[in-house]
Design an enzyme around this catalytic site. Structure first.
Site, short mmCIF file in Angstrom:
data_model
loop_
_atom_site.label_atom_id
_atom_site.label_comp_id
_atom_site.label_asym_id
_atom_site.label_seq_id
_atom_site.Cartn_x
_atom_site.Cartn_y
_atom_site.Cartn_z
N ARG A 78 0.85 -1.20 0.00
CA ARG A 78 0.00 0.00 0.00
C ARG A 78 0.88 1.26 0.00
O ARG A 78 0.62 2.23 -0.68
CB ARG A 78 -0.90 0.05 1.23
N ASN B 170 -8.53 8.11 5.89
CA ASN B 170 -7.60 7.53 4.92
C ASN B 170 -6.18 7.52 5.46
O ASN B 170 -5.76 8.45 6.15
CB ASN B 170 -7.65 8.32 3.61
N VAL B 171 -5.45 6.48 5.08
CA VAL B 171 -4.05 6.37 5.51
C VAL B 171 -3.10 6.80 4.39
O VAL B 171 -1.89 6.78 4.58
CB VAL B 171 -3.74 4.94 6.01
N ASP B 172 -3.66 7.19 3.24
CA ASP B 172 -2.82 7.77 2.19
C ASP B 172 -2.48 9.22 2.58
O ASP B 172 -3.00 9.75 3.55
CB ASP B 172 -3.51 7.69 0.81
N HIS C 165 -7.09 7.28 11.47
CA HIS C 165 -6.78 5.85 11.35
C HIS C 165 -5.30 5.60 11.06
O HIS C 165 -4.94 4.50 10.64
CB HIS C 165 -7.64 5.20 10.26
N1 APR Z 1 -16.60 9.89 -5.03
C1 APR Z 1 -17.31 9.88 -3.87
N2 APR Z 1 -17.58 8.76 -3.18
C2 APR Z 1 -17.11 7.59 -3.67
C3 APR Z 1 -16.36 7.51 -4.85
C4 APR Z 1 -16.11 8.73 -5.56
N3 APR Z 1 -15.41 8.78 -6.70
N4 APR Z 1 -16.02 6.21 -5.07
C5 APR Z 1 -16.56 5.52 -4.07
N5 APR Z 1 -17.21 6.34 -3.21
C6 APR Z 1 -17.92 6.00 -1.96
C7 APR Z 1 -18.59 4.65 -1.96
O1 APR Z 1 -19.92 4.76 -2.47
C8 APR Z 1 -18.57 4.29 -0.48
O2 APR Z 1 -19.74 4.76 0.19
O3 APR Z 1 -16.95 5.96 -0.95
C9 APR Z 1 -17.35 5.06 0.06
C10 APR Z 1 -16.16 4.18 0.42
O4 APR Z 1 -16.52 3.33 1.47
P1 APR Z 1 -15.46 2.32 2.14
O5 APR Z 1 -14.77 1.54 1.08
O6 APR Z 1 -16.19 1.56 3.19
O7 APR Z 1 -14.37 3.30 2.80
P2 APR Z 1 -14.40 4.07 4.18
O8 APR Z 1 -15.79 4.52 4.50
O9 APR Z 1 -13.34 5.08 4.13
O10 APR Z 1 -13.98 2.94 5.21
C11 APR Z 1 -13.87 3.29 6.56
O11 APR Z 1 -12.96 1.17 7.06
O12 APR Z 1 -11.56 -0.65 6.74
C12 APR Z 1 -11.71 0.55 7.31
O13 APR Z 1 -10.03 1.75 8.33
C13 APR Z 1 -10.63 1.54 7.08
O14 APR Z 1 -10.74 3.92 7.11
C14 APR Z 1 -11.37 2.76 6.62
C15 APR Z 1 -12.75 2.54 7.20
#
Ligand code: APR
Length: 237
Positions: free
Chosen positions: A59, A92-94, A109
């Site tokens: 990553r 986000n960790v980026d 995180h």
């Molecule tokens: N623009 C806006 N939203 C988007 C886009 C985009 N281009 N692409 C995807 N999404 C939305 C998706 O619809 C979804 O609701 O972003 C969201 C991503 O959700 P997750 O993959 O669950 O990510 P996140 O909410 O950041 O996860 C939370 O889970 O595993 C852990 O620690 C990790 O920080 C992370 C936490």
């Protein structure tokens, strides 16, 4: 919505999707065949440190091939230009928010480009591979691990975040599925303290029902427009 002075913004994986970083859940949400819940735990790290370190090494290395997108740039513009209080909390960790220029930022995180000593708790910048057993420059223990908040661990800066949520008059969530607490509960905390709430997300999320307004679309399109509208009504100096 009344004109805000004090804003808290929560970002998730969706804001980095258009930069080419895979989200966790939804289509393509498996990382190299691993469910994130199977890799991001203290038990997984203890059972198979080589796997977990290699996972985060990959990553971290991938960050070299991505750049901030229009949504990161717009939030950096807001940070630079907003005269009121502002806190951007990212799950986000980026490092794309800081590379875009955002300064009023917390990584709740953890960060890929940081390492944490599990023995003494010191944290510091780290790039490149991080082999298991790496020695801490502070205490000498061979216990340096990725500086990532695993499932079951306490996110960073919660006191500061809770304080900001308690005084915010606008809470905005961008690109997060609302599946992981405590971040998923921030909207409820902000509401309880009287904040207006706005969601900018590609699709409806688990938390959509809590927001006053949900705008659906890609962050790269929605966030710049929203920032423009906000900067047009910002508080007087
Ligand atoms: N623009 C806006 N939203 C988007 C886009 C985009 N281009 N692409 C995807 N999404 C939305 C998706 O619809 C979804 O609701 O972003 C969201 C991503 O959700 P997750 O993959 O669950 O990510 P996140 O909410 O950041 O996860 C939370 O889970 O595993 C852990 O620690 C990790 O920080 C992370 C936490």
């Amino acid at each position: 919505m009344p004109h805000p002075q004090t804003i808290v913004i929560l970002t998730g994986a969706g804001i980095s999707a258009e930069s080419g970083i895979a989200t966790f859940r939804g289509p393509g949400g498996l990382w190299e065949g691993h469910r994130v819940e199977d890799v991001c735990t203290p038990a997984a790290l203890a059972a198979d440190p080589v796997l977990v370190h290699r996972f985060y090494d990959a990553r971290r290395a991938a960050l070299g091939g991505v750049v901030p997108n229009a949504a990161h740039a717009a939030l950096a513009r807001l940070d630079a230009g907003w005269r009121g209080e502002l806190l951007i909390v990212t799950q986000n960790v980026d490092d794309l928010h800081e590379r875009a220029g955002t300064r009023r930022l917390l990584h709740m995180h953890g960060e890929l480009r940081s390492a944490l000593c599990a023995a003494c708790g010191s944290r510091g910048p780290h790039d490149g591979p991080l082999p298991p057993g790496s020695v801490c420059g502070g205490c000498g223990a061979g216990a340096v691990r990725p500086d990532i908040v695993f499932f079951g661990e306490m996110p960073y800066a919660m006191e500061r975040i809770e304080a900001a949520l308690a005084t915010a008059d606008l809470f905005v969530s961008i690109g997060t599925s609302g599946a992981v607490y405590p971040a998923a509960g921030f909207v409820q905390t902000a509401r309880a303290h009287g904040a207006a709430t706005l969601e900018l997300n590609l699709a409806r999320s688990a938390g959509s029902g809590w927001f006053d307004e949900s705008r659906l679309g890609a962050a790269g399109a929605l966030v710049p427009d929203w920032v423009d509208s906000l900067l047009a009504v910002q508080p007087l100096p």
